[in-house]
Design a protein around this motif. Sequence first.
Motif, short mmCIF file in Angstrom:
data_model
loop_
_atom_site.label_atom_id
_atom_site.label_comp_id
_atom_site.label_asym_id
_atom_site.label_seq_id
_atom_site.Cartn_x
_atom_site.Cartn_y
_atom_site.Cartn_z
N LEU A 18 0.75 -1.26 -0.04
CA LEU A 18 -0.16 -0.03 -0.09
C LEU A 18 0.99 1.35 0.03
CD1 LEU A 18 -2.75 -1.14 2.63
CD2 LEU A 18 -2.70 -1.33 -0.11
N GLY A 19 1.72 1.36 -1.00
CA GLY A 19 2.46 2.60 -0.94
C GLY A 19 3.87 2.26 -1.09
N PRO A 20 4.99 3.20 -1.21
CA PRO A 20 6.31 2.61 -1.14
C PRO A 20 6.69 2.56 0.31
CG PRO A 20 6.15 5.11 -1.28
CD PRO A 20 4.71 4.59 -1.61
N TRP A 21 7.86 1.67 0.58
CA TRP A 21 8.13 1.37 1.89
C TRP A 21 9.03 2.60 2.47
CZ3 TRP A 21 10.84 -3.76 0.42
CH2 TRP A 21 11.91 -3.48 -0.51
N ARG A 22 9.11 2.77 3.69
CA ARG A 22 9.89 3.94 4.34
C ARG A 22 10.98 3.12 5.15
NH1 ARG A 22 9.54 5.66 9.55
NH2 ARG A 22 7.62 4.44 9.97
N THR A 23 12.03 4.13 4.83
CA THR A 23 13.52 3.66 5.41
C THR A 23 13.52 4.16 6.95
OG1 THR A 23 14.57 3.92 3.15
CG2 THR A 23 15.92 3.97 5.43
N LEU A 24 14.01 3.19 7.61
CA LEU A 24 13.71 3.46 9.17
C LEU A 24 15.05 4.02 9.63
CD1 LEU A 24 12.38 -0.07 10.24
CD2 LEU A 24 11.07 2.08 10.07
N ASP A 25 14.82 4.95 10.84
CA ASP A 25 15.93 5.76 11.23
C ASP A 25 16.84 4.86 12.11
OD1 ASP A 25 17.30 8.24 12.28
OD2 ASP A 25 16.39 7.63 14.13
N ASN A 26 18.22 5.10 12.18
CA ASN A 26 18.94 4.18 12.70
C ASN A 26 20.00 5.15 13.73
OD1 ASN A 26 20.05 1.77 13.77
ND2 ASN A 26 21.84 1.73 12.08
N GLY A 27 19.45 6.25 14.28
CA GLY A 27 19.96 6.82 15.06
C GLY A 27 21.33 7.44 14.67
N GLY A 28 21.37 7.97 13.38
CA GLY A 28 22.62 8.56 12.76
C GLY A 28 23.46 7.58 11.87
N ALA A 29 23.14 6.32 12.18
CA ALA A 29 24.03 5.06 11.52
C ALA A 29 23.36 4.90 10.35
CB ALA A 29 24.37 4.08 12.50
N PRO A 30 24.07 4.10 9.56
CA PRO A 30 23.65 3.42 8.11
C PRO A 30 22.47 2.62 8.56
CG PRO A 30 25.97 3.69 7.79
CD PRO A 30 25.74 3.98 9.40
N THR A 31 21.35 2.45 7.63
CA THR A 31 20.46 1.35 8.21
C THR A 31 20.20 0.50 6.82
OG1 THR A 31 18.00 1.35 8.75
CG2 THR A 31 18.51 3.09 7.10
N ASP A 32 19.74 -0.69 7.06
CA ASP A 32 19.14 -1.54 5.99
C ASP A 32 17.91 -1.89 6.32
OD1 ASP A 32 19.43 -3.19 8.34
OD2 ASP A 32 21.35 -4.30 7.56
N SER A 33 17.08 -1.53 7.15
CA SER A 33 15.76 -1.56 7.30
C SER A 33 14.88 -0.61 7.12
CB SER A 33 15.50 -1.85 9.09
OG SER A 33 16.32 -2.63 9.55
N ARG A 34 13.48 -1.31 6.33
CA ARG A 34 12.49 -0.53 6.02
C ARG A 34 11.13 -1.05 6.59
NH1 ARG A 34 16.52 -2.01 2.55
NH2 ARG A 34 17.33 -0.69 1.07
N ARG A 35 10.10 0.11 6.47
CA ARG A 35 8.80 -0.44 7.01
C ARG A 35 7.98 -0.35 5.95
NH1 ARG A 35 4.15 2.68 8.72
NH2 ARG A 35 2.82 1.73 10.60
N LEU A 36 7.23 -1.60 5.77
CA LEU A 36 6.41 -1.84 4.73
C LEU A 36 4.91 -2.23 5.20
CD1 LEU A 36 5.98 -2.59 1.52
CD2 LEU A 36 6.57 -4.74 1.96
N VAL A 37 4.00 -1.38 4.40
CA VAL A 37 2.57 -1.68 4.74
C VAL A 37 1.99 -2.10 3.58
CG1 VAL A 37 0.38 -0.53 5.49
CG2 VAL A 37 2.37 0.32 6.20
N THR A 38 1.17 -3.34 3.93
CA THR A 38 0.57 -4.25 2.94
C THR A 38 -0.87 -4.52 3.04
OG1 THR A 38 1.12 -6.48 3.36
CG2 THR A 38 2.75 -5.47 2.22
N THR A 39 -1.58 -5.07 2.10
CA THR A 39 -2.91 -5.51 2.34
C THR A 39 -3.02 -6.68 3.61
OG1 THR A 39 -2.79 -7.20 0.63
CG2 THR A 39 -3.59 -5.02 0.15
N ARG A 40 -1.93 -7.27 3.99
CA ARG A 40 -2.09 -8.22 4.81
C ARG A 40 -1.49 -7.76 6.32
NH1 ARG A 40 0.15 -13.95 3.39
NH2 ARG A 40 -0.53 -14.06 5.65
N GLY A 41 -0.77 -6.50 6.30
CA GLY A 41 -0.09 -6.11 7.74
C GLY A 41 0.74 -5.37 7.47
N ARG A 42 1.86 -5.05 8.50
CA ARG A 42 2.79 -4.09 8.55
C ARG A 42 4.24 -4.88 8.99
NH1 ARG A 42 1.01 -0.07 13.00
NH2 ARG A 42 0.39 -1.85 13.92
N TRP A 43 4.97 -4.56 8.35
CA TRP A 43 6.22 -5.59 8.41
C TRP A 43 7.65 -4.72 8.12
CZ3 TRP A 43 3.96 -10.28 8.16
CH2 TRP A 43 2.97 -10.27 7.65
N THR A 44 8.75 -5.04 8.87
CA THR A 44 10.06 -4.67 8.90
C THR A 44 10.61 -5.34 7.73
OG1 THR A 44 10.12 -4.15 11.27
CG2 THR A 44 12.13 -4.16 10.03
#
Length: 335
Positions: A18-44
Amino acid sequence: MEPDAAAVAAAFGLGRPLGPWRTLDNGGAPTDSRRLVTTRGRWTVRTGRLHSDWHHEQAHRVHRLQRAARAAGIAMPPPVPPPAPAVGYWHRPAPDAPDVVRVSGWLDGHDLRRPGSGAETPAATGWVGRTLARIARLDTGGGTPEPPHPLAEWRQWAAEAEAGGLLVAAPARALLPAVADATALVTDAQRTAPAAVLVHGDTSRANVLRTPDGYALIDWETARLEVPWWEAVDVAFRFATPCNGPTVAPDPRTVRPLLTAYLDAGGPPGPADPTAFAGLLRSQLAVTAWCLWLALGHRAATPEQRAFGLRLVTATARDLPRVLRSLAGWTALLR
Protein backbone atom coordinates in the motif's frame (compact mmCIF):
# COMPACT_ATOMS: atom_id res chain seq x y z
CA MET A 1 21.19 -3.48 -4.85
CA GLU A 2 17.92 -1.87 -3.77
CA PRO A 3 15.22 -4.54 -3.64
CA ASP A 4 11.76 -4.02 -5.06
CA ALA A 5 8.96 -3.75 -2.51
CA ALA A 6 6.41 -5.54 -4.67
CA ALA A 7 8.84 -8.38 -5.40
CA VAL A 8 9.65 -8.83 -1.69
CA ALA A 9 5.96 -8.76 -0.77
CA ALA A 10 5.17 -11.37 -3.41
CA ALA A 11 8.08 -13.64 -2.45
CA PHE A 12 7.14 -13.66 1.27
CA GLY A 13 3.37 -13.74 0.70
CA LEU A 14 2.79 -10.38 2.38
CA GLY A 15 -0.01 -9.18 0.15
CA ARG A 16 -0.01 -6.08 -2.05
CA PRO A 17 2.08 -3.04 -0.95
CA LEU A 18 0.00 0.00 0.00
CA GLY A 19 2.47 2.57 -1.21
CA PRO A 20 6.29 2.67 -1.10
CA TRP A 21 8.17 1.43 1.92
CA ARG A 22 9.83 3.82 4.36
CA THR A 23 13.47 3.67 5.41
CA LEU A 24 13.80 3.37 9.19
CA ASP A 25 15.93 5.73 11.23
CA ASN A 26 19.00 4.15 12.88
CA GLY A 27 20.14 6.95 15.16
CA GLY A 28 22.49 8.49 12.60
CA ALA A 29 24.07 5.17 11.60
CA PRO A 30 23.58 3.58 8.16
CA THR A 31 20.40 1.54 8.03
CA ASP A 32 19.32 -1.54 6.11
CA SER A 33 15.74 -1.68 7.44
CA ARG A 34 12.46 -0.49 5.95
CA ARG A 35 8.82 -0.40 7.04
CA LEU A 36 6.38 -1.89 4.56
CA VAL A 37 2.58 -1.70 4.75
CA THR A 38 0.61 -4.20 2.69
CA THR A 39 -2.91 -5.53 2.40
CA ARG A 40 -1.95 -8.22 4.95
CA GLY A 41 -0.30 -6.08 7.60
CA ARG A 42 2.82 -4.12 8.53
CA TRP A 43 6.33 -5.49 8.22
CA THR A 44 10.00 -4.73 8.78
CA VAL A 45 12.10 -5.60 5.74
CA ARG A 46 15.83 -5.92 6.20
CA THR A 47 18.43 -6.32 3.47
CA GLY A 48 21.98 -7.61 3.68
CA ARG A 49 24.79 -9.40 1.88
CA LEU A 50 26.30 -12.79 2.58
CA HIS A 51 29.88 -12.30 1.45
CA SER A 52 31.61 -15.36 2.86
CA ASP A 53 31.34 -18.69 4.66
CA TRP A 54 31.45 -16.77 7.95
CA HIS A 55 28.35 -14.77 6.95
CA HIS A 56 26.51 -17.97 6.04
CA GLU A 57 27.47 -19.55 9.39
CA GLN A 58 26.34 -16.40 11.19
CA ALA A 59 22.95 -16.53 9.45
CA HIS A 60 22.49 -20.09 10.73
CA ARG A 61 23.59 -19.07 14.28
CA VAL A 62 21.05 -16.26 14.32
CA HIS A 63 18.34 -18.60 13.06
CA ARG A 64 19.14 -21.22 15.70
CA LEU A 65 19.12 -18.73 18.58
CA GLN A 66 16.13 -16.72 17.49
CA ARG A 67 14.03 -19.82 16.81
CA ALA A 68 14.85 -21.22 20.28
CA ALA A 69 14.17 -17.86 21.97
CA ARG A 70 10.84 -17.49 20.21
CA ALA A 71 9.84 -21.02 21.20
CA ALA A 72 10.72 -20.13 24.81
CA GLY A 73 8.34 -17.16 24.70
CA ILE A 74 10.90 -14.33 24.56
CA ALA A 75 9.11 -11.36 23.00
CA MET A 76 10.41 -10.30 19.59
CA PRO A 77 9.08 -9.26 16.18
CA PRO A 78 7.85 -12.53 14.65
CA PRO A 79 10.12 -13.63 11.77
CA VAL A 80 8.38 -14.48 8.50
CA PRO A 81 9.59 -17.84 7.14
CA PRO A 82 11.54 -17.10 3.95
CA PRO A 83 10.87 -18.77 0.62
CA ALA A 84 13.57 -20.89 -1.01
CA PRO A 85 16.41 -20.45 -1.58
CA ALA A 86 17.02 -19.40 2.02
CA VAL A 87 19.89 -19.14 4.50
CA GLY A 88 18.45 -19.07 8.00
CA TYR A 89 15.75 -16.39 7.96
CA TRP A 90 17.29 -14.73 4.87
CA HIS A 91 15.87 -15.20 1.36
CA ARG A 92 18.28 -15.00 -1.55
CA PRO A 93 16.30 -13.54 -4.48
CA ALA A 94 19.02 -14.38 -7.01
CA PRO A 95 20.68 -17.81 -6.57
CA ASP A 96 24.27 -16.71 -7.26
CA ALA A 97 24.15 -13.19 -5.76
CA PRO A 98 25.20 -12.19 -2.19
CA ASP A 99 22.16 -9.93 -1.73
CA VAL A 100 19.58 -11.27 0.74
CA VAL A 101 16.39 -10.06 2.39
CA ARG A 102 14.44 -11.02 5.52
CA VAL A 103 11.04 -9.97 6.86
CA SER A 104 9.50 -9.81 10.32
CA GLY A 105 6.21 -8.56 11.65
CA TRP A 106 6.07 -4.92 12.71
CA LEU A 107 5.76 -4.08 16.42
CA ASP A 108 4.36 -0.75 17.57
CA GLY A 109 6.44 0.97 20.24
CA HIS A 110 9.61 2.92 20.85
CA ASP A 111 13.13 2.01 21.89
CA LEU A 112 14.79 3.22 25.09
CA ARG A 113 17.37 5.63 23.73
CA ARG A 114 15.62 8.92 24.23
CA PRO A 115 15.60 10.73 27.61
CA GLY A 116 12.61 9.78 29.70
CA SER A 117 12.11 6.52 27.81
CA GLY A 118 12.20 4.51 31.03
CA ALA A 119 15.44 2.60 30.42
CA GLU A 120 16.38 3.05 34.10
CA THR A 121 13.06 1.95 35.56
CA PRO A 122 12.75 -1.27 37.59
CA ALA A 123 10.40 -2.64 34.93
CA ALA A 124 12.94 -2.19 32.12
CA THR A 125 16.05 -3.30 34.00
CA GLY A 126 14.24 -6.28 35.50
CA TRP A 127 12.91 -7.40 32.13
CA VAL A 128 16.33 -7.11 30.49
CA GLY A 129 18.09 -8.99 33.29
CA ARG A 130 15.54 -11.81 33.26
CA THR A 131 15.64 -12.01 29.46
CA LEU A 132 19.44 -12.33 29.45
CA ALA A 133 19.13 -15.21 31.93
CA ARG A 134 16.48 -16.92 29.79
CA ILE A 135 18.64 -16.66 26.68
CA ALA A 136 21.65 -18.02 28.58
CA ARG A 137 19.64 -21.10 29.54
CA LEU A 138 18.49 -21.94 26.00
CA ASP A 139 19.80 -25.18 24.54
CA THR A 140 21.47 -23.73 21.44
CA GLY A 141 24.92 -25.29 21.75
CA GLY A 142 28.19 -23.88 23.01
CA GLY A 143 31.65 -23.26 21.67
CA THR A 144 34.60 -20.92 21.85
CA PRO A 145 34.11 -17.20 21.21
CA GLU A 146 36.07 -15.64 18.40
CA PRO A 147 39.30 -14.13 19.74
CA PRO A 148 40.02 -10.43 19.22
CA HIS A 149 41.91 -9.48 16.08
CA PRO A 150 45.69 -9.66 16.65
CA LEU A 151 47.43 -6.36 17.26
CA ALA A 152 49.43 -6.93 14.06
CA GLU A 153 46.22 -6.61 12.05
CA TRP A 154 45.33 -3.32 13.74
CA ARG A 155 48.79 -2.01 12.90
CA GLN A 156 48.30 -3.13 9.30
CA TRP A 157 44.97 -1.30 9.08
CA ALA A 158 46.50 1.87 10.54
CA ALA A 159 49.34 1.66 8.02
CA GLU A 160 46.82 1.17 5.20
CA ALA A 161 44.96 4.31 6.31
CA GLU A 162 48.19 6.29 6.46
CA ALA A 163 49.33 5.08 3.05
CA GLY A 164 46.00 6.14 1.58
CA GLY A 165 46.05 9.53 3.26
CA LEU A 166 42.70 8.80 4.91
CA LEU A 167 41.24 10.82 7.78
CA VAL A 168 40.87 7.66 9.84
CA ALA A 169 44.66 7.23 9.97
CA ALA A 170 45.21 9.41 13.04
CA PRO A 171 42.52 7.87 15.27
CA ALA A 172 43.47 4.37 14.08
CA ARG A 173 47.07 4.96 15.13
CA ALA A 174 46.00 6.56 18.43
CA LEU A 175 43.87 3.49 19.21
CA LEU A 176 46.75 1.01 19.15
CA PRO A 177 47.90 1.22 22.83
CA ALA A 178 44.35 0.81 24.16
CA VAL A 179 43.65 -2.00 21.68
CA ALA A 180 46.77 -3.78 22.94
CA ASP A 181 45.67 -3.49 26.59
CA ALA A 182 42.06 -4.53 25.88
CA THR A 183 43.14 -7.48 23.74
CA ALA A 184 45.51 -8.68 26.48
CA LEU A 185 42.73 -8.55 29.10
CA VAL A 186 40.30 -10.50 26.90
CA THR A 187 42.92 -13.09 25.97
CA ASP A 188 43.97 -13.63 29.59
CA ALA A 189 40.35 -13.88 30.78
CA GLN A 190 39.49 -16.40 28.08
CA ARG A 191 42.11 -18.88 29.34
CA THR A 192 40.06 -19.68 32.45
CA ALA A 193 36.61 -18.72 31.21
CA PRO A 194 33.56 -20.96 31.67
CA ALA A 195 31.64 -22.30 28.70
CA ALA A 196 30.24 -19.82 26.22
CA VAL A 197 26.72 -19.98 24.77
CA LEU A 198 24.87 -18.15 22.03
CA VAL A 199 23.72 -14.71 23.20
CA HIS A 200 21.84 -11.87 21.53
CA GLY A 201 25.03 -9.82 21.27
CA ASP A 202 23.51 -6.33 21.10
CA THR A 203 20.98 -5.98 23.93
CA SER A 204 21.11 -2.21 24.16
CA ARG A 205 18.71 0.67 24.66
CA ALA A 206 18.37 0.80 20.88
CA ASN A 207 17.21 -2.82 20.66
CA VAL A 208 14.75 -3.07 23.54
CA LEU A 209 11.33 -1.97 22.33
CA ARG A 210 8.59 -0.81 24.70
CA THR A 211 5.29 -1.90 23.16
CA PRO A 212 1.68 -1.76 24.36
CA ASP A 213 2.06 -5.42 25.39
CA GLY A 214 5.37 -5.03 27.24
CA TYR A 215 9.01 -5.11 26.22
CA ALA A 216 10.44 -6.91 23.19
CA LEU A 217 13.98 -7.61 22.00
CA ILE A 218 14.74 -6.71 18.38
CA ASP A 219 17.69 -7.01 15.96
CA TRP A 220 19.10 -10.50 16.56
CA GLU A 221 21.63 -10.35 13.71
CA THR A 222 24.62 -9.90 16.03
CA ALA A 223 24.08 -13.21 17.88
CA ARG A 224 27.41 -14.62 19.01
CA LEU A 225 29.11 -17.00 21.41
CA GLU A 226 29.87 -15.39 24.74
CA VAL A 227 30.26 -16.21 28.43
CA PRO A 228 26.79 -15.39 29.86
CA TRP A 229 28.13 -13.43 32.86
CA TRP A 230 30.29 -11.32 30.58
CA GLU A 231 27.30 -10.63 28.34
CA ALA A 232 25.18 -9.60 31.35
CA VAL A 233 27.86 -7.21 32.62
CA ASP A 234 28.30 -5.72 29.15
CA VAL A 235 24.56 -5.10 28.83
CA ALA A 236 24.23 -3.69 32.36
CA PHE A 237 26.92 -1.09 31.76
CA ARG A 238 25.60 -0.19 28.32
CA PHE A 239 22.13 0.36 29.79
CA ALA A 240 23.56 2.43 32.64
CA THR A 241 24.84 5.25 30.43
CA PRO A 242 22.67 7.49 28.25
CA CYS A 243 24.92 7.13 25.19
CA ASN A 244 24.44 3.34 24.92
CA GLY A 245 28.05 2.70 25.80
CA PRO A 246 30.18 2.80 28.94
CA THR A 247 31.98 6.08 28.27
CA VAL A 248 30.77 7.96 31.35
CA ALA A 249 30.26 6.98 34.98
CA PRO A 250 27.56 4.28 34.91
CA ASP A 251 24.57 4.64 37.19
CA PRO A 252 24.57 1.94 39.93
CA ARG A 253 20.77 2.27 40.08
CA THR A 254 20.73 0.54 36.70
CA VAL A 255 23.77 -1.78 36.88
CA ARG A 256 22.95 -3.47 40.17
CA PRO A 257 19.21 -4.09 39.64
CA LEU A 258 19.79 -5.45 36.14
CA LEU A 259 22.46 -7.89 37.31
CA THR A 260 20.37 -8.85 40.34
CA ALA A 261 17.42 -9.66 38.08
CA TYR A 262 19.73 -11.72 35.85
CA LEU A 263 21.12 -13.74 38.77
CA ASP A 264 17.73 -14.16 40.47
CA ALA A 265 16.38 -15.59 37.20
CA GLY A 266 19.07 -18.26 37.13
CA GLY A 267 21.65 -16.56 34.94
CA PRO A 268 25.12 -18.13 35.34
CA PRO A 269 27.19 -15.99 37.77
CA GLY A 270 30.82 -14.94 37.52
CA PRO A 271 33.57 -13.19 39.46
CA ALA A 272 33.38 -9.52 40.39
CA ASP A 273 36.78 -8.58 39.01
CA PRO A 274 38.11 -6.98 35.79
CA THR A 275 37.69 -10.25 33.85
CA ALA A 276 33.93 -9.64 34.04
CA PHE A 277 34.44 -6.89 31.46
CA ALA A 278 36.07 -9.16 28.88
CA GLY A 279 32.82 -9.41 26.93
CA LEU A 280 32.35 -5.64 26.95
CA LEU A 281 35.88 -5.13 25.63
CA ARG A 282 35.59 -7.94 23.06
CA SER A 283 32.39 -6.34 21.76
CA GLN A 284 33.96 -2.89 21.55
CA LEU A 285 37.00 -4.25 19.73
CA ALA A 286 34.86 -6.16 17.23
CA VAL A 287 32.60 -3.19 16.46
CA THR A 288 35.57 -0.85 16.15
CA ALA A 289 37.37 -3.24 13.80
CA TRP A 290 34.28 -3.42 11.60
CA CYS A 291 33.98 0.37 11.57
CA LEU A 292 37.66 0.72 10.72
CA TRP A 293 37.12 -1.60 7.76
CA LEU A 294 34.23 0.60 6.65
CA ALA A 295 36.34 3.75 6.98
CA LEU A 296 39.03 2.08 4.87
CA GLY A 297 36.46 1.32 2.17
CA HIS A 298 36.41 -2.46 2.63
CA ARG A 299 33.28 -4.54 1.94
CA ALA A 300 32.35 -2.07 -0.82
CA ALA A 301 31.45 0.49 1.86
CA THR A 302 29.35 3.42 0.69
CA PRO A 303 30.41 7.03 1.41
CA GLU A 304 27.78 7.09 4.18
CA GLN A 305 29.22 3.92 5.74
CA ARG A 306 32.79 5.23 5.48
CA ALA A 307 31.81 8.45 7.25
CA PHE A 308 30.04 6.48 9.98
CA GLY A 309 33.11 4.27 10.42
CA LEU A 310 35.34 7.32 10.78
CA ARG A 311 33.06 8.82 13.44
CA LEU A 312 32.99 5.65 15.52
CA VAL A 313 36.74 4.95 15.28
CA THR A 314 37.44 8.55 16.31
CA ALA A 315 35.07 8.24 19.29
CA THR A 316 36.60 4.91 20.34
CA ALA A 317 40.12 6.35 20.23
CA ARG A 318 38.91 8.89 22.80
CA ASP A 319 36.74 6.57 24.91
CA LEU A 320 38.46 3.18 25.07
CA PRO A 321 41.39 4.42 27.21
CA ARG A 322 38.83 5.95 29.60
CA VAL A 323 36.99 2.63 29.82
CA LEU A 324 40.19 0.73 30.61
CA ARG A 325 41.11 3.19 33.36
CA SER A 326 37.64 2.75 34.88
CA LEU A 327 37.51 -1.04 35.13
CA ALA A 328 39.02 -1.32 38.62
CA GLY A 329 36.43 1.10 40.01
CA TRP A 330 33.56 -0.43 38.07
CA THR A 331 34.10 -3.84 39.66
CA ALA A 332 32.61 -2.44 42.89
CA LEU A 333 29.24 -2.23 41.10
CA LEU A 334 29.31 -6.00 40.50
CA ARG A 335 29.23 -6.87 44.21
